[in-house]
Design a protein around this motif. Structure first.
Motif, PDB file in Angstrom:
ATOM      1  N   TYR A  23       1.014  -1.085  -0.031  1.00 35.26           N
ATOM      2  CA  TYR A  23       0.004   0.105   0.086  1.00 35.26           C
ATOM      3  C   TYR A  23       0.716   1.256   0.182  1.00 35.26           C
ATOM      4  O   TYR A  23       0.204   2.336  -0.244  1.00 35.26           O
ATOM      5  N   SER A  25       2.859   2.033  -2.329  1.00 33.82           N
ATOM      6  CA  SER A  25       3.235   2.477  -3.660  1.00 33.82           C
ATOM      7  C   SER A  25       2.017   3.301  -3.899  1.00 33.82           C
ATOM      8  O   SER A  25       1.966   3.838  -4.962  1.00 33.82           O
ATOM      9  N   SER A  26       0.746   3.242  -3.254  1.00 29.22           N
ATOM     10  CA  SER A  26      -0.432   4.151  -3.570  1.00 29.22           C
ATOM     11  C   SER A  26      -0.297   5.465  -3.085  1.00 29.22           C
ATOM     12  O   SER A  26      -1.151   6.341  -3.516  1.00 29.22           O
TER      13      SER A  26
END
Length: 330
Positions: A23, A25-26
């Motif tokens: 998460y 990378s979001s």
């Protein structure tokens, strides 16, 4: 004024580090040179209240120059740093944060930069000719932050399809605006026990008060943000980028469409961390309320109207982790 005493280690809480998951990378990365940046910024503000900007146009040499000056200051003997101790409330501080007893594993400089050449900042070392290089680096950096602050706010206005793109940026321009700059140093800290995955609280969880805040840190990570589901996320450091936090005032201006992000900093025993945060606020008498042109037919305001000065004074009377907008909700 010199701090009479600092809290001991037993008074500073510890933070267990969250797991490094996919998460991370979001977290949105906004390319300010892209034509799609207004739409992606608005999406990030609604989902996270937080994003990273690249291709921002700020000289890295300028950033590194100020960071080097800050490192030199924080490396000075404690007796010398204490000469620039806090005064209403600007200047040097250590461990103590705010008026209500919050503490953290850090030392800092808090500077009022709206009065050039920072003569009202109440920091002795900036008035000393021996530190003219610090003052010069600070002036150049703040000038760049003012431009970046307005650029980001105007891109937000574009993404919200406001008729006037300076609707929000004009609130943070002019000699009466309430502008603050913060330099934080998180020294190496001892671990509570062997094998512990985390560290001491550097700066406790909180939201920022302003419209937005512009953060740059060195290559040491430590910043964490809270997602909408309550999970804490580690934010990888990127010394060539700036991180933007949405603050309480912008949450009000957008009637809750943008989320004021809760964040915190954990100190560790591997590397020290230096961060530089710019807060561009409106004049104290400026009223803060949801923008009428954003309100849909039949939509009710979620907040009472208040001045920036009223909100600051109320917020400073609370603990860091308090939901400081609660008294102003309808």
């Amino acid at each position: 004024m010199v701090l009479s005493a600092n809290p001991g280690l037993d008074q500073i809480s510890i933070i267990e580090s969250p797991d490094m998951g996919d998460y991370l990378s979001s977290i949105p990365i906004i390319d300010l040179s892209s034509s799609s940046s207004p739409e992606t910024i608005v999406q990030a503000c609604k989902e996270f209240g937080f994003f990273k900007v690249i291709n921002h146009g700020v000289s890295i040499d300028l950033v590194e120059k100020l960071e080097a000056e800050a490192v030199k200051f924080f490396a000075m003997p404690q007796s010398e740093k204490d000469k620039s101790g806090p005064s209403n409330p600007f200047g040097y501080g250590s461990k103590k944060i705010g008026r209500k007893g919050d503490v953290g594993w850090l030392e800092y400089l808090l500077i009022a930069t709206n009065a050039e050449p920072f003569s009202e900042s109440s920091i002795a070392f900036l008035r000393d000719s021996s530190s003219s290089s610090f003052s010069s680096a600070l002036y150049d950096y703040i000038s760049s932050m003012r431009k970046l602050n307005c650029q980001v706010l105007e891109l937000m206005a574009d993404g919200l399809q406001l008729e006037q793109r300076d609707t929000m940026s004009k609130l943070v321009q002019g000699s009466e605006c309430d502008e603050i700059f913060r330099l934080n140093h998180y020294p190496l800290c001892p671990l509570p026990h062997e094998g512990f995955n985390g560290g001491l609280t550097g700066f406790g969880e909180h939201t920022d008060l302003h419209l937005i805040s512009l953060l740059r840190s060195n290559s040491t990570s430590g910043l964490q943000i809270a997602l909408s589901d309550g999970r804490w996320v580690l934010v990888p450091s990127d010394p060539e980028a700036f991180f933007i936090n949405i603050g309480d005032s912008l949450q009000v201006l957008t009637n809750g469409r943008f989320r004021s992000v809760k964040h915190r900093v954990v100190a560790n025993n591997l590397e020290s961390r230096v961060s530089m945060i710019y807060f561009g606020g409106p004049p104290l008498a400026q009223r803060i309320a949801p923008l009428p042109e954003l309100m849909e037919e039949g939509e009710q305001s979620l907040y009472k109207s208040f001045t920036w000065g009223e909100y600051k004074e109320a917020a400073y009377k609370t603990m860091l982790a308090a939901y400081r907008l609660e008294p102003f909700q309808l």
